[in-house]
Design an enzyme around this catalytic site. Sequence first.
Site, PDB file in Angstrom:
ATOM      1  N   HIS A  79       2.990  10.526   0.423  1.00  0.00           N
ATOM      2  CA  HIS A  79       3.932  10.534   1.672  1.00  0.00           C
ATOM      3  C   HIS A  79       5.550  10.565   1.397  1.00  0.00           C
ATOM      4  O   HIS A  79       5.832  10.843   1.956  1.00  0.00           O
ATOM      5  CB  HIS A  79       3.710   8.577   1.800  1.00  0.00           C
ATOM      6  CG  HIS A  79       2.360   8.855   2.518  1.00  0.00           C
ATOM      7  ND1 HIS A  79       1.743   9.205   4.043  1.00  0.00           N
ATOM      8  CD2 HIS A  79       0.670   7.898   1.979  1.00  0.00           C
ATOM      9  CE1 HIS A  79       0.338   8.248   3.903  1.00  0.00           C
ATOM     10  NE2 HIS A  79       0.292   8.322   3.003  1.00  0.00           N
ATOM     11  N   HIS A 131       0.732  -1.623  -0.085  1.00  0.00           N
ATOM     12  CA  HIS A 131      -0.038   0.152  -0.311  1.00  0.00           C
ATOM     13  C   HIS A 131       0.795   1.535  -0.002  1.00  0.00           C
ATOM     14  O   HIS A 131       0.678   2.204  -1.196  1.00  0.00           O
ATOM     15  CB  HIS A 131      -0.840  -0.442   0.982  1.00  0.00           C
ATOM     16  CG  HIS A 131      -1.984   1.401   1.340  1.00  0.00           C
ATOM     17  ND1 HIS A 131      -2.587   1.228   2.344  1.00  0.00           N
ATOM     18  CD2 HIS A 131      -1.311   2.484   0.368  1.00  0.00           C
ATOM     19  CE1 HIS A 131      -3.411   2.539   2.014  1.00  0.00           C
ATOM     20  NE2 HIS A 131      -2.839   2.650   1.251  1.00  0.00           N
ATOM     21  N   GLU A 152       1.167   8.223  -3.820  1.00  0.00           N
ATOM     22  CA  GLU A 152       1.675   7.767  -2.118  1.00  0.00           C
ATOM     23  C   GLU A 152       2.713   8.573  -2.350  1.00  0.00           C
ATOM     24  O   GLU A 152       3.494   8.608  -1.661  1.00  0.00           O
ATOM     25  CB  GLU A 152       1.977   5.550  -2.508  1.00  0.00           C
ATOM     26  CG  GLU A 152       0.227   4.667  -2.851  1.00  0.00           C
ATOM     27  CD  GLU A 152       0.302   5.190  -0.724  1.00  0.00           C
ATOM     28  OE1 GLU A 152       1.052   5.347   0.150  1.00  0.00           O
ATOM     29  OE2 GLU A 152      -0.881   5.498  -0.313  1.00  0.00           O
TER      30      GLU A 152
HETATM   31  P1  5GP Z   1      -9.130   6.880  -1.023  1.00  0.00           P
HETATM   32  O1  5GP Z   1      -9.913   7.082  -2.130  1.00  0.00           O
HETATM   33  O2  5GP Z   1      -9.095   8.258  -0.739  1.00  0.00           O
HETATM   34  O3  5GP Z   1      -8.576   8.351  -0.562  1.00  0.00           O
HETATM   35  O4  5GP Z   1      -9.985   6.498  -0.631  1.00  0.00           O
HETATM   36  C1  5GP Z   1     -10.687   6.400   0.962  1.00  0.00           C
HETATM   37  C2  5GP Z   1     -10.615   4.805   1.194  1.00  0.00           C
HETATM   38  O5  5GP Z   1     -11.712   3.868   1.170  1.00  0.00           O
HETATM   39  C3  5GP Z   1      -9.215   4.157   2.204  1.00  0.00           C
HETATM   40  O6  5GP Z   1      -9.139   3.698   3.024  1.00  0.00           O
HETATM   41  C4  5GP Z   1      -9.507   2.835   0.235  1.00  0.00           C
HETATM   42  O7  5GP Z   1      -8.717   1.997   1.231  1.00  0.00           O
HETATM   43  C5  5GP Z   1     -10.542   2.939   0.242  1.00  0.00           C
HETATM   44  N1  5GP Z   1     -11.127   2.625  -1.457  1.00  0.00           N
HETATM   45  C6  5GP Z   1     -10.876   3.634  -2.127  1.00  0.00           C
HETATM   46  N2  5GP Z   1     -11.681   2.975  -3.306  1.00  0.00           N
HETATM   47  C7  5GP Z   1     -11.765   1.398  -3.328  1.00  0.00           C
HETATM   48  C8  5GP Z   1     -12.168   1.239  -3.997  1.00  0.00           C
HETATM   49  O8  5GP Z   1     -12.410   1.259  -5.283  1.00  0.00           O
HETATM   50  N3  5GP Z   1     -12.783  -0.556  -3.339  1.00  0.00           N
HETATM   51  C9  5GP Z   1     -13.104  -0.516  -1.962  1.00  0.00           C
HETATM   52  N4  5GP Z   1     -13.064  -1.316  -1.356  1.00  0.00           N
HETATM   53  N5  5GP Z   1     -11.435   0.992  -0.771  1.00  0.00           N
HETATM   54  C10 5GP Z   1     -11.876   1.646  -1.434  1.00  0.00           C
HETATM   55  P1  5GP Z   2      -7.108   5.523   7.047  1.00  0.00           P
HETATM   56  O1  5GP Z   2      -7.851   6.574   7.439  1.00  0.00           O
HETATM   57  O2  5GP Z   2      -8.318   4.276   6.351  1.00  0.00           O
HETATM   58  O3  5GP Z   2      -7.219   4.862   8.294  1.00  0.00           O
HETATM   59  O4  5GP Z   2      -5.996   6.200   6.443  1.00  0.00           O
HETATM   60  C1  5GP Z   2      -6.589   6.618   5.570  1.00  0.00           C
HETATM   61  C2  5GP Z   2      -5.226   7.257   4.618  1.00  0.00           C
HETATM   62  O5  5GP Z   2      -3.960   8.192   5.972  1.00  0.00           O
HETATM   63  C3  5GP Z   2      -4.120   6.139   4.446  1.00  0.00           C
HETATM   64  O6  5GP Z   2      -3.967   5.619   3.508  1.00  0.00           O
HETATM   65  C4  5GP Z   2      -2.670   6.716   4.442  1.00  0.00           C
HETATM   66  O7  5GP Z   2      -1.999   7.036   3.701  1.00  0.00           O
HETATM   67  C5  5GP Z   2      -3.142   7.699   6.342  1.00  0.00           C
HETATM   68  N1  5GP Z   2      -2.833   7.437   7.605  1.00  0.00           N
HETATM   69  C6  5GP Z   2      -3.575   6.307   8.618  1.00  0.00           C
HETATM   70  N2  5GP Z   2      -2.720   6.549   9.295  1.00  0.00           N
HETATM   71  C7  5GP Z   2      -1.518   6.620   9.257  1.00  0.00           C
HETATM   72  C8  5GP Z   2       0.033   6.768  10.170  1.00  0.00           C
HETATM   73  O8  5GP Z   2      -0.342   5.902  11.090  1.00  0.00           O
HETATM   74  N3  5GP Z   2       0.931   6.409   9.244  1.00  0.00           N
HETATM   75  C9  5GP Z   2       1.223   7.753   8.495  1.00  0.00           C
HETATM   76  N4  5GP Z   2       2.180   7.914   7.554  1.00  0.00           N
HETATM   77  N5  5GP Z   2      -0.029   7.863   7.553  1.00  0.00           N
HETATM   78  C10 5GP Z   2      -1.908   6.832   7.986  1.00  0.00           C
HETATM   79  P1  5GP Z   3      -4.726   6.503   1.207  1.00  0.00           P
HETATM   80  O1  5GP Z   3      -5.311   5.586   2.076  1.00  0.00           O
HETATM   81  O2  5GP Z   3      -2.654   6.361   1.031  1.00  0.00           O
HETATM   82  O3  5GP Z   3      -4.148   7.843   1.894  1.00  0.00           O
HETATM   83  O4  5GP Z   3      -5.486   6.938   0.095  1.00  0.00           O
HETATM   84  C1  5GP Z   3      -5.253   5.142  -1.428  1.00  0.00           C
HETATM   85  C2  5GP Z   3      -5.832   6.195  -2.325  1.00  0.00           C
HETATM   86  O5  5GP Z   3      -5.473   5.684  -3.527  1.00  0.00           O
HETATM   87  C3  5GP Z   3      -7.082   6.385  -2.569  1.00  0.00           C
HETATM   88  O6  5GP Z   3      -7.564   7.688  -3.095  1.00  0.00           O
HETATM   89  C4  5GP Z   3      -7.654   5.197  -3.530  1.00  0.00           C
HETATM   90  O7  5GP Z   3      -8.766   5.502  -3.820  1.00  0.00           O
HETATM   91  C5  5GP Z   3      -6.573   5.017  -4.209  1.00  0.00           C
HETATM   92  N1  5GP Z   3      -6.277   4.043  -4.495  1.00  0.00           N
HETATM   93  C6  5GP Z   3      -6.086   3.365  -5.847  1.00  0.00           C
HETATM   94  N2  5GP Z   3      -5.682   1.833  -5.558  1.00  0.00           N
HETATM   95  C7  5GP Z   3      -6.183   1.568  -4.175  1.00  0.00           C
HETATM   96  C8  5GP Z   3      -5.713   0.355  -3.613  1.00  0.00           C
HETATM   97  O8  5GP Z   3      -5.309  -0.350  -4.053  1.00  0.00           O
HETATM   98  N3  5GP Z   3      -6.028   0.330  -2.075  1.00  0.00           N
HETATM   99  C9  5GP Z   3      -6.127   1.558  -2.270  1.00  0.00           C
HETATM  100  N4  5GP Z   3      -6.016   1.521  -0.735  1.00  0.00           N
HETATM  101  N5  5GP Z   3      -5.860   2.501  -2.408  1.00  0.00           N
HETATM  102  C10 5GP Z   3      -6.161   2.848  -3.449  1.00  0.00           C
END
Ligand code: 5GP
Ligand code: 5GP
Ligand code: 5GP
Length: 217
Positions: A101, A43, A97
């Site tokens: 990060h 991830h 990412e």
């Molecule tokens: P991202 O769209 O920031 O900011 O995703 C927000 C959260 O939803 C993240 O914890 C990611 O793991 C989850 N997420 C994003 N897209 C998907 C998706 O297509 N399927 C699932 N199961 N989880 C997702």
């Molecule tokens: P969630 O809200 O699904 O736990 O986390 C959403 C996203 O916030 C993660 O995918 C990651 O990008 C960031 N994040 C959550 N917890 C931590 C943490 O303990 N340390 C860091 N560096 N990032 C985090």
């Molecule tokens: P984080 O949870 O690391 O902040 O965010 C992950 C972001 O990357 C989410 O906006 C999610 O939609 C995107 N993303 C794309 N592919 C993936 C995947 O396979 N897993 C997760 N957790 N996030 C993904």
Amino acid sequence: CVVVAQDFDFFYFVQSWPGSYCDTRRGCCFPSTGKPRADFGIHGLWPNYNDGLYPSSCDSDSLFDPSVLSDLKGELQKNWPTLACPSGDGNAFWGHEWNKHGTCSESRLEQHGYFAAALNLKRKVDLLRILTNSGIKPDGRFYSLNRIRNAIREATGFTPGIECNVDGDGNSQLYQIYICIDKNGSDFIRCPVLPRQRCKSTVEFPYFGKITTTDNG
Ligand code: 5GP
Ligand code: 5GP
Ligand code: 5GP
């Protein structure tokens, strides 16, 4: 005056179980390059502070540049697959990412070095092998959280963080494993702080495609 960004303290190296990403109510989409292997996927490699806080999106001038990763592309597709919808080739996930990060560890690693470090760590800690060697398999059964944690501690020397999510039926399941890494992105360290976990004491390890075992006849 000059504002100097506070350096981070360590990395979390976070790997996800694809079966647990995909079997939620939200579902998933396989990458445009095809269904990932039944293995943990990267991830991210996340800079963190010892108090549990973390920096994010540290340098908006440092644009993600897939062209510098061309030699790593095959390994990234294999070990760092994207499962979000809609399907993609991975660049959107890797770019997210890096921006969120990776840009916070630029004092240590430039872009190629950052992604290469994550791939090297994946090679160093084969979580699926560690778990299956302890009899913990992705077979849809429930395993004690302590047993999972102990297997990884015995193999790596340090207690990991374990994060759960919930499947479509409401079961707590093994979702992500956090290993703590030194600031150079190379060595395992004792975690200064563990992430919050939302696991029940017994968690599902869901199936994700074919399980390669010797006793499936
Ligand atoms: P991202 O769209 O920031 O900011 O995703 C927000 C959260 O939803 C993240 O914890 C990611 O793991 C989850 N997420 C994003 N897209 C998907 C998706 O297509 N399927 C699932 N199961 N989880 C997702
Ligand atoms: P969630 O809200 O699904 O736990 O986390 C959403 C996203 O916030 C993660 O995918 C990651 O990008 C960031 N994040 C959550 N917890 C931590 C943490 O303990 N340390 C860091 N560096 N990032 C985090
Ligand atoms: P984080 O949870 O690391 O902040 O965010 C992950 C972001 O990357 C989410 O906006 C999610 O939609 C995107 N993303 C794309 N592919 C993936 C995947 O396979 N897993 C997760 N957790 N996030 C993904």
